[in-house]
Design a protein around this motif. Structure first.
Motif, PDB file in Angstrom:
ATOM      1  N   LEU A   1      12.540  21.496  -4.749  1.00 31.59           N
ATOM      2  CA  LEU A   1      11.641  21.970  -3.687  1.00 31.59           C
ATOM      3  C   LEU A   1      11.745  23.485  -3.502  1.00 31.59           C
ATOM      4  CD1 LEU A   1      12.090  19.066  -1.108  1.00 31.59           C
ATOM      5  CD2 LEU A   1      10.144  19.474  -2.629  1.00 31.59           C
TER       6      LEU A   1
ATOM      7  N   GLN B   1       0.857  -1.184   0.000  1.00 34.14           N
ATOM      8  CA  GLN B   1       0.000   0.000   0.000  1.00 34.14           C
ATOM      9  C   GLN B   1       0.888   1.226   0.000  1.00 34.14           C
ATOM     10  OE1 GLN B   1      -3.108   0.566   2.794  1.00 34.14           O
ATOM     11  NE2 GLN B   1      -4.249  -1.240   2.136  1.00 34.14           N
ATOM     12  N   HIS B   2       0.871   1.963  -1.095  1.00 34.97           N
ATOM     13  CA  HIS B   2       1.542   3.251  -1.121  1.00 34.97           C
ATOM     14  C   HIS B   2       0.564   4.254  -0.514  1.00 34.97           C
ATOM     15  CE1 HIS B   2       4.661   1.473  -3.553  1.00 34.97           C
ATOM     16  NE2 HIS B   2       3.756   1.013  -4.386  1.00 34.97           N
ATOM     17  N   GLU B   3       0.839   5.551  -0.628  1.00 35.23           N
ATOM     18  CA  GLU B   3      -0.029   6.497   0.072  1.00 35.23           C
ATOM     19  C   GLU B   3      -1.477   6.463  -0.422  1.00 35.23           C
ATOM     20  OE1 GLU B   3       2.823   9.141  -2.276  1.00 35.23           O
ATOM     21  OE2 GLU B   3       2.713   7.062  -1.712  1.00 35.23           O
ATOM     22  N   THR B   4      -1.662   6.379  -1.710  1.00 39.67           N
ATOM     23  CA  THR B   4      -3.038   6.462  -2.214  1.00 39.67           C
ATOM     24  C   THR B   4      -3.391   5.295  -3.137  1.00 39.67           C
ATOM     25  OG1 THR B   4      -2.307   7.856  -4.043  1.00 39.67           O
ATOM     26  CG2 THR B   4      -3.108   8.975  -2.080  1.00 39.67           C
TER      27      THR B   4
ATOM     28  N   LYS C   1       9.752  24.851  -6.392  1.00 38.21           N
ATOM     29  CA  LYS C   1       8.319  24.647  -6.135  1.00 38.21           C
ATOM     30  C   LYS C   1       7.778  25.690  -5.172  1.00 38.21           C
ATOM     31  CE  LYS C   1       5.908  20.945  -5.631  1.00 38.21           C
ATOM     32  NZ  LYS C   1       5.431  19.641  -5.102  1.00 38.21           N
TER      33      LYS C   1
ATOM     34  N   LEU D   1      16.921  17.334  -5.699  1.00 40.85           N
ATOM     35  CA  LEU D   1      15.645  17.445  -4.990  1.00 40.85           C
ATOM     36  C   LEU D   1      15.549  18.781  -4.271  1.00 40.85           C
ATOM     37  CD1 LEU D   1      12.968  16.194  -4.077  1.00 40.85           C
ATOM     38  CD2 LEU D   1      14.186  15.179  -2.141  1.00 40.85           C
TER      39      LEU D   1
ATOM     40  N   VAL E   1     -12.755  11.743  -0.151  1.00 41.38           N
ATOM     41  CA  VAL E   1     -11.353  11.823   0.252  1.00 41.38           C
ATOM     42  C   VAL E   1     -11.242  12.213   1.714  1.00 41.38           C
ATOM     43  CG1 VAL E   1      -9.178  13.033  -0.115  1.00 41.38           C
ATOM     44  CG2 VAL E   1     -10.590  12.357  -2.068  1.00 41.38           C
ATOM     45  N   ARG E   2     -12.147  13.052   2.174  1.00 40.03           N
ATOM     46  CA  ARG E   2     -12.084  13.573   3.544  1.00 40.03           C
ATOM     47  C   ARG E   2     -12.530  12.544   4.566  1.00 40.03           C
ATOM     48  NH1 ARG E   2      -8.347  16.936   4.528  1.00 40.03           N
ATOM     49  NH2 ARG E   2      -8.332  18.746   3.207  1.00 40.03           N
TER      50      ARG E   2
ATOM     51  N   GLN F   1      -6.308  19.265  -5.990  1.00 36.25           N
ATOM     52  CA  GLN F   1      -5.092  19.858  -5.413  1.00 36.25           C
ATOM     53  C   GLN F   1      -3.851  19.065  -5.810  1.00 36.25           C
ATOM     54  OE1 GLN F   1      -7.919  19.358  -3.898  1.00 36.25           O
ATOM     55  NE2 GLN F   1      -8.405  21.003  -2.475  1.00 36.25           N
ATOM     56  N   GLU F   2      -3.995  17.753  -5.844  1.00 27.88           N
ATOM     57  CA  GLU F   2      -2.847  16.916  -6.213  1.00 27.88           C
ATOM     58  C   GLU F   2      -2.490  17.082  -7.689  1.00 27.88           C
ATOM     59  OE1 GLU F   2      -2.923  13.106  -3.356  1.00 27.88           O
ATOM     60  OE2 GLU F   2      -4.835  13.628  -4.253  1.00 27.88           O
TER      61      GLU F   2
ATOM     62  N   ILE G   1       2.708  21.855 -10.821  1.00 28.50           N
ATOM     63  CA  ILE G   1       3.768  22.716 -10.282  1.00 28.50           C
ATOM     64  C   ILE G   1       5.085  21.946 -10.195  1.00 28.50           C
ATOM     65  CG2 ILE G   1       4.522  23.812  -8.138  1.00 28.50           C
ATOM     66  CD1 ILE G   1       1.784  24.945  -7.837  1.00 28.50           C
TER      67      ILE G   1
ATOM     68  N   ARG H   1      -8.120   6.014  -2.874  1.00 31.84           N
ATOM     69  CA  ARG H   1      -9.048   7.146  -2.865  1.00 31.84           C
ATOM     70  C   ARG H   1      -8.853   7.900  -4.172  1.00 31.84           C
ATOM     71  NH1 ARG H   1      -6.210  11.746  -2.524  1.00 31.84           N
ATOM     72  NH2 ARG H   1      -4.430  11.990  -1.138  1.00 31.84           N
TER      73      ARG H   1
ATOM     74  N   GLN I   1      -2.970  19.847  -9.312  1.00 34.12           N
ATOM     75  CA  GLN I   1      -2.330  21.166  -9.357  1.00 34.12           C
ATOM     76  C   GLN I   1      -0.877  21.063  -8.884  1.00 34.12           C
ATOM     77  OE1 GLN I   1      -4.052  24.404 -10.061  1.00 34.12           O
ATOM     78  NE2 GLN I   1      -1.877  24.813 -10.335  1.00 34.12           N
ATOM     79  N   ASP I   2      -0.675  20.307  -7.802  1.00 42.10           N
ATOM     80  CA  ASP I   2       0.679  20.129  -7.257  1.00 42.10           C
ATOM     81  C   ASP I   2       1.577  19.414  -8.272  1.00 42.10           C
ATOM     82  OD1 ASP I   2       2.591  20.244  -4.985  1.00 42.10           O
ATOM     83  OD2 ASP I   2       2.422  18.060  -5.095  1.00 42.10           O
TER      84      ASP I   2
END
Lengths: 81, 214
Positions: free
Chosen positions: B190, B134-137, B193, B186, B213-214, B163-164, B170, B158, B166-167
């Protein structure tokens, strides 16, 4: 002043919460990000966040006037550049 | 960050093609173990100005009408530098494993139940699941197919938020900027960014986070 940005998604909630336990860390929303800035180094204990590695090692969205001094399985430490 | 985006006209993967030195195992793996339907094949005599061997090109449906395809060249034995790698590329001992496995195909499934079903099929075969993570999502299973190609099957834990997305935009712009500036680290990413976040934050409309998601 060390400043970092963290994307405001559920997986990052505890990272912001743990960082902001330090009274010198100011928290504010910047668009979809949380900006954490501090007069002192920002130190976040990974175990306190409960984050597993995939979240932990991708939690930083931005660094402003800062440098990463430590980012390992124990902690993330950000100091002024 | 950019002018009006170009119309996005592409519609997924028509097919992704790979060579195979072991067509029998490839058919067993994709058709019989995973149950991917065979949807097309071309059996052809070699032609062209180069000395091109006779070949067979065969396709499996990977869902959504997308296809994975293989070439087998009859009688062709490619020069291989080592045992490390896959049917397309081999590496010597200096090449770290993370680089070799970075190129992979990930196939999407809709549910935990479906992911578990593919894990069961693999585990009963000669190509068992090597890991389930399981990774984050997302949650994924991994194996190597008979050709040494890494295959991932994955499901979303999920939905991805605006927002993700958009991120991500960026991040990619920051990557382009630091690459153009000649500093690919890296830390530089950052830093760049953060500049872009501040430059664009005020103009972003409040993005709605999907309820699930919430």
């Amino acid at each position: 002043m060390p400043t970092i940005y963290v994307l405001d998604v559920p997986e990052n909630t505890t990272i912001v919460e743990v960082a902001s336990r330090h009274s010198h860390v100011a928290v504010q929303a910047v668009g979809p990000y949380v900006e954490l800035s501090s007069s002192e180094p920002i130190v976040i204990d990974r175990r306190a966040t409960g984050c597993r590695h995939a979240v932990w090692y991708s939690c930083l969205a931005g660094l402003s006037a800062s440098r990463i001094v430590q980012w390992d399985k124990n902690a993330l430490r950000i100091e002024a550049a | 960050m950019s002018a009006t985006p170009l119309p996005h006209l592409a519609r997924g993967v028509d097919h992704a093609a790979f060579p195979t030195l072991d067509p029998a195992a490839t058919i067993r793996f994709y058709r019989d173990v995973l149950g991917f339907p065979v949807v097309h094949s071309i059996c052809a005599a070699g032609w062209g100005p180069e000395k091109h061997p006779d070949f067979v090109h065969f396709f499996f449906d990977i869902g959504n009408n997308d296809r994975i395809a293989f070439f087998h060249y009859f009688g062709f034995e490619p020069p291989m530098v080592s045992e490390r790698g896959d049917a397309f590329a081999r590496f010597n001992d200096e090449m770290p494993g993370f680089y070799i496995t970075s190129r992979h195909l990930a196939i999407h499934v809709e549910s935990e139940e479906h992911l578990t079903e593919y894990q069961r099929r693999l585990d009963e075969s000669d190509w068992p699941t090597e890991m389930r993570v399981q990774h984050e999502t997302i949650e994924s299973i991994y194996t190597h197919d008979p050709n040494g190609y890494m295959l991932e099957i994955t499901r979303a834990l999920r939905p991805v938020t605006p927002q993700e997305d958009q991120d991500a935009a960026i991040s990619v712009q920051a990557l382009l900027d630091i690459a153009d500036a000649g500093t690919l680290t890296l830390d530089a990413l950052l830093q760049r960014k953060a500049e872009l976040i501040l430059a664009h934050a005020e103009e972003w409309e409040q993005l709605t986070i999907p309820e699930e998601v919430r």
